[in-house]
Design an enzyme around this catalytic site. Sequence first.
Site, PDB file in Angstrom:
ATOM      1  N   THR A 290      -9.565   1.357   2.968  1.00 43.95           N
ATOM      2  CA  THR A 290      -9.347   2.805   2.928  1.00 43.95           C
ATOM      3  C   THR A 290     -10.328   3.530   1.987  1.00 43.95           C
ATOM      4  O   THR A 290     -10.201   4.734   1.804  1.00 43.95           O
ATOM      5  CB  THR A 290      -7.894   3.120   2.507  1.00 43.95           C
ATOM      6  OG1 THR A 290      -7.624   2.454   1.274  1.00 43.95           O
ATOM      7  CG2 THR A 290      -6.911   2.656   3.561  1.00 43.95           C
TER       8      THR A 290
ATOM      9  N   TYR B 152     -16.431   4.502   7.831  1.00 43.95           N
ATOM     10  CA  TYR B 152     -14.973   4.292   7.871  1.00 43.95           C
ATOM     11  C   TYR B 152     -14.418   4.685   9.243  1.00 43.95           C
ATOM     12  O   TYR B 152     -13.661   3.934   9.860  1.00 43.95           O
ATOM     13  CB  TYR B 152     -14.323   5.117   6.764  1.00 43.95           C
ATOM     14  CG  TYR B 152     -12.816   5.214   6.818  1.00 43.95           C
ATOM     15  CD1 TYR B 152     -12.023   4.124   6.475  1.00 43.95           C
ATOM     16  CD2 TYR B 152     -12.188   6.407   7.182  1.00 43.95           C
ATOM     17  CE1 TYR B 152     -10.625   4.226   6.523  1.00 43.95           C
ATOM     18  CE2 TYR B 152     -10.811   6.517   7.222  1.00 43.95           C
ATOM     19  CZ  TYR B 152     -10.032   5.426   6.884  1.00 43.95           C
ATOM     20  OH  TYR B 152      -8.658   5.540   6.923  1.00 43.95           O
TER      21      TYR B 152
ATOM     22  N   ASP C 173      -3.231 -12.405   4.257  1.00 45.55           N
ATOM     23  CA  ASP C 173      -4.570 -11.837   4.393  1.00 45.55           C
ATOM     24  C   ASP C 173      -4.807 -11.633   5.889  1.00 45.55           C
ATOM     25  O   ASP C 173      -4.920 -12.608   6.646  1.00 45.55           O
ATOM     26  CB  ASP C 173      -5.604 -12.807   3.794  1.00 45.55           C
ATOM     27  CG  ASP C 173      -7.027 -12.329   3.983  1.00 45.55           C
ATOM     28  OD1 ASP C 173      -7.248 -11.328   4.709  1.00 45.55           O
ATOM     29  OD2 ASP C 173      -7.941 -12.961   3.425  1.00 45.55           O
ATOM     30  N   VAL C 174      -4.859 -10.385   6.309  1.00 46.98           N
ATOM     31  CA  VAL C 174      -4.920 -10.099   7.747  1.00 46.98           C
ATOM     32  C   VAL C 174      -6.243 -10.502   8.393  1.00 46.98           C
ATOM     33  O   VAL C 174      -6.379 -10.448   9.616  1.00 46.98           O
ATOM     34  CB  VAL C 174      -4.616  -8.606   8.042  1.00 46.98           C
ATOM     35  CG1 VAL C 174      -3.176  -8.277   7.726  1.00 46.98           C
ATOM     36  CG2 VAL C 174      -5.582  -7.683   7.302  1.00 46.98           C
TER      37      VAL C 174
ATOM     38  N   GLY D 280       0.825  -1.208   0.000  1.00 48.42           N
ATOM     39  CA  GLY D 280       0.000   0.000   0.000  1.00 48.42           C
ATOM     40  C   GLY D 280       0.861   1.260   0.000  1.00 48.42           C
ATOM     41  O   GLY D 280       2.098   1.188   0.063  1.00 48.42           O
ATOM     42  N   MET D 281       0.195   2.408  -0.040  1.00 49.95           N
ATOM     43  CA  MET D 281       0.926   3.686  -0.109  1.00 49.95           C
ATOM     44  C   MET D 281       1.814   3.869   1.126  1.00 49.95           C
ATOM     45  O   MET D 281       3.010   4.185   1.011  1.00 49.95           O
ATOM     46  CB  MET D 281      -0.072   4.851  -0.224  1.00 49.95           C
ATOM     47  CG  MET D 281       0.617   6.200  -0.318  1.00 49.95           C
ATOM     48  SD  MET D 281      -0.485   7.535  -0.814  1.00 49.95           S
ATOM     49  CE  MET D 281      -1.535   7.714   0.612  1.00 49.95           C
ATOM     50  N   LEU D 282       1.270   3.661   2.307  1.00 48.64           N
ATOM     51  CA  LEU D 282       2.072   3.807   3.522  1.00 48.64           C
ATOM     52  C   LEU D 282       2.967   2.597   3.738  1.00 48.64           C
ATOM     53  O   LEU D 282       4.148   2.748   4.082  1.00 48.64           O
ATOM     54  CB  LEU D 282       1.153   4.011   4.733  1.00 48.64           C
ATOM     55  CG  LEU D 282       1.863   4.138   6.080  1.00 48.64           C
ATOM     56  CD1 LEU D 282       2.812   5.340   6.098  1.00 48.64           C
ATOM     57  CD2 LEU D 282       0.852   4.244   7.222  1.00 48.64           C
TER      58      LEU D 282
ATOM     59  N   ALA E 117      -5.570  -2.061   5.466  1.00 45.39           N
ATOM     60  CA  ALA E 117      -6.824  -1.422   5.884  1.00 45.39           C
ATOM     61  C   ALA E 117      -7.794  -1.345   4.716  1.00 45.39           C
ATOM     62  O   ALA E 117      -7.403  -1.476   3.550  1.00 45.39           O
ATOM     63  CB  ALA E 117      -6.553   0.004   6.395  1.00 45.39           C
TER      64      ALA E 117
ATOM     65  N   LYS F   9     -12.502   2.296  12.026  1.00 47.44           N
ATOM     66  CA  LYS F   9     -11.117   2.573  12.460  1.00 47.44           C
ATOM     67  C   LYS F   9     -11.074   2.804  13.974  1.00 47.44           C
ATOM     68  O   LYS F   9     -10.118   2.386  14.643  1.00 47.44           O
ATOM     69  CB  LYS F   9     -10.556   3.776  11.708  1.00 47.44           C
ATOM     70  CG  LYS F   9     -10.346   3.553  10.210  1.00 47.44           C
ATOM     71  CD  LYS F   9      -9.272   2.513   9.898  1.00 47.44           C
ATOM     72  CE  LYS F   9      -7.875   2.994  10.199  1.00 47.44           C
ATOM     73  NZ  LYS F   9      -6.853   2.016   9.755  1.00 47.44           N
TER      74      LYS F   9
HETATM   75  N1  LIG Z   1      -4.548   7.654   2.784  1.00 48.79           N
HETATM   76  C1  LIG Z   1      -4.831   8.529   3.747  1.00 48.79           C
HETATM   77  O1  LIG Z   1      -5.012   9.740   3.504  1.00 48.79           O
HETATM   78  C2  LIG Z   1      -4.947   8.068   5.172  1.00 48.79           C
HETATM   79  C3  LIG Z   1      -5.330   9.016   6.137  1.00 48.79           C
HETATM   80  C4  LIG Z   1      -5.408   8.617   7.462  1.00 48.79           C
HETATM   81  C5  LIG Z   1      -5.118   7.310   7.827  1.00 48.79           C
HETATM   82  N2  LIG Z   1      -4.784   6.406   6.858  1.00 48.79           N
HETATM   83  C6  LIG Z   1      -4.501   5.031   7.295  1.00 48.79           C
HETATM   84  O2  LIG Z   1      -3.203   4.687   6.848  1.00 48.79           O
HETATM   85  C7  LIG Z   1      -3.140   3.268   6.675  1.00 48.79           C
HETATM   86  C8  LIG Z   1      -2.511   2.961   5.323  1.00 48.79           C
HETATM   87  O3  LIG Z   1      -3.348   3.494   4.305  1.00 48.79           O
HETATM   88  P1  LIG Z   1      -2.853   3.728   2.815  1.00 48.79           P
HETATM   89  O4  LIG Z   1      -3.198   5.131   2.484  1.00 48.79           O
HETATM   90  O5  LIG Z   1      -1.471   3.223   2.648  1.00 48.79           O
HETATM   91  O6  LIG Z   1      -3.888   2.799   2.051  1.00 48.79           O
HETATM   92  P2  LIG Z   1      -3.710   1.767   0.846  1.00 48.79           P
HETATM   93  O7  LIG Z   1      -2.710   2.260  -0.110  1.00 48.79           O
HETATM   94  O8  LIG Z   1      -5.114   1.493   0.412  1.00 48.79           O
HETATM   95  O9  LIG Z   1      -3.106   0.496   1.585  1.00 48.79           O
HETATM   96  C9  LIG Z   1      -3.894  -0.441   2.256  1.00 48.79           C
HETATM   97  C10 LIG Z   1      -3.350  -1.801   1.903  1.00 48.79           C
HETATM   98  O10 LIG Z   1      -4.103  -2.819   2.612  1.00 48.79           O
HETATM   99  C11 LIG Z   1      -4.181  -3.922   1.735  1.00 48.79           C
HETATM  100  N3  LIG Z   1      -5.229  -4.862   2.110  1.00 48.79           N
HETATM  101  C12 LIG Z   1      -6.554  -4.786   1.834  1.00 48.79           C
HETATM  102  N4  LIG Z   1      -7.181  -5.877   2.312  1.00 48.79           N
HETATM  103  C13 LIG Z   1      -6.235  -6.653   2.897  1.00 48.79           C
HETATM  104  C14 LIG Z   1      -6.258  -7.911   3.559  1.00 48.79           C
HETATM  105  N5  LIG Z   1      -7.395  -8.590   3.752  1.00 48.79           N
HETATM  106  N6  LIG Z   1      -5.089  -8.407   4.023  1.00 48.79           N
HETATM  107  C15 LIG Z   1      -3.933  -7.742   3.838  1.00 48.79           C
HETATM  108  N7  LIG Z   1      -3.841  -6.551   3.218  1.00 48.79           N
HETATM  109  C16 LIG Z   1      -4.988  -6.011   2.756  1.00 48.79           C
HETATM  110  C17 LIG Z   1      -4.429  -3.300   0.386  1.00 48.79           C
HETATM  111  O11 LIG Z   1      -4.152  -4.238  -0.627  1.00 48.79           O
HETATM  112  P3  LIG Z   1      -4.956  -4.158  -2.028  1.00 48.79           P
HETATM  113  O12 LIG Z   1      -4.513  -2.892  -2.677  1.00 48.79           O
HETATM  114  O13 LIG Z   1      -4.516  -5.404  -2.720  1.00 48.79           O
HETATM  115  O14 LIG Z   1      -6.412  -4.138  -1.667  1.00 48.79           O
HETATM  116  C18 LIG Z   1      -3.466  -2.114   0.399  1.00 48.79           C
HETATM  117  O15 LIG Z   1      -2.193  -2.489  -0.108  1.00 48.79           O
HETATM  118  C19 LIG Z   1      -4.557   2.750   6.876  1.00 48.79           C
HETATM  119  O16 LIG Z   1      -4.683   2.274   8.199  1.00 48.79           O
HETATM  120  C20 LIG Z   1      -5.425   3.987   6.710  1.00 48.79           C
HETATM  121  O17 LIG Z   1      -6.633   3.869   7.439  1.00 48.79           O
HETATM  122  C21 LIG Z   1      -4.687   6.754   5.544  1.00 48.79           C
END
Ligand SMILES: NC(=O)c1ccc[n+]([C@@H]2O[C@H](COP(=O)([O-])OP(=O)(O)OC[C@H]3O[C@@H](n4cnc5c(N)ncnc54)[C@H](OP(=O)(O)O)[C@@H]3O)[C@@H](O)[C@H]2O)c1
Length: 285
Positions: free
Chosen positions: A61, A124, A37-38, A11-13, A59, A128
Amino acid sequence: MTTALVTGAAGMLGTDVVRVLRARGHDVLALDRAGLDVTDADAVARAVRDVAVVVNCAAWTAVDDAETSEAAAFTLNAVAPQLLARAAHAAKAAIVQVSTDYVFDGDATEPYDEEAPLVPRSAYGRTKAAGEWAVRAATPRHWVVRTAWLYGATGSCFPRTIARLAAQRGEVAVVDDQRGQPTWTMDVAGQVAALIEANAPHGTYHATSSGIASWFDLAAAVVESSASGARVLPTTSDAFPRPAPRPAWSVLGHRRWHDAGLAPIGDWRARWDIAAAEVLGEPVA
Ligand SMILES: NC(=O)c1ccc[n+]([C@@H]2O[C@H](COP(=O)([O-])OP(=O)(O)OC[C@H]3O[C@@H](n4cnc5c(N)ncnc54)[C@H](OP(=O)(O)O)[C@@H]3O)[C@@H](O)[C@H]2O)c1
């Protein structure tokens, strides 16, 4: 050095957490969705058995989709963190649970303290918030790390979208009535590494940039960096109705970093200037 399991590693983070932990000499087990798969309790227990810390970057997201799929979002954002935290506790490992500004009501006028009440206004946000409590209940060895307004080089994010629209249209209208802290994924990863390395007091931390910006302010900074010469026009949230309400105020306080003797992330504008080349460098998707 610590052996860390990073979930959601593609994922992005997650991508940047893996990058930063490795660069700082940690041994990292990076598992994307295909690798772990978490939501699979047995697979989680196996994966966590031999690590010292779990960093949960997996997550749901899709904020708007959660409004109509709250149960599925809950499984990923609350049940899975509970599985990971219980497995970590059994393995005598710590856990970093990444959370969000959406756990707050968004009505405040000063930065949310780490201990401010959780009053989520969206599906959402509810899932969370439940994930935070599940982790706290499962193990005392937790760091709940809330972040917000994230951008990074992996996948799509607001700055990459704005840069693309600005280049295509020469003009882009952006909301100016939501306040927050634009935050680079590399900086969040650095804060996570700092917590682990310092073995900082367990509890809740806010990994967001310092300062305050609107989406309009961030868009203006992006356009300036991408040198497209496009115009950025202010508009209001009413012009972009969404299924899930967006918090008007997403400014998080940084008291816990100071209490722990660690520095919070710097000012959003200075951090953007450093991040811009990397975040906008690739062809924008
Ligand atoms: N983006 C923001 O602005 C933001 C803001 C505040 C907090 N956050 C938090 O930051 C964290 C990281 O978010 P992000 O922005 O990096 O989001 P992201 O790019 O959507 O990354 C989430 C990752 O979780 C993976 N995932 C989904 N279902 C899964 C499963 N069952 N088992 C294992 N992995 C799974 C996704 O894989 P797939 O792509 O294959 O589905 C994706 O790689 C999250 O906790 C989010 O709530 C994000």
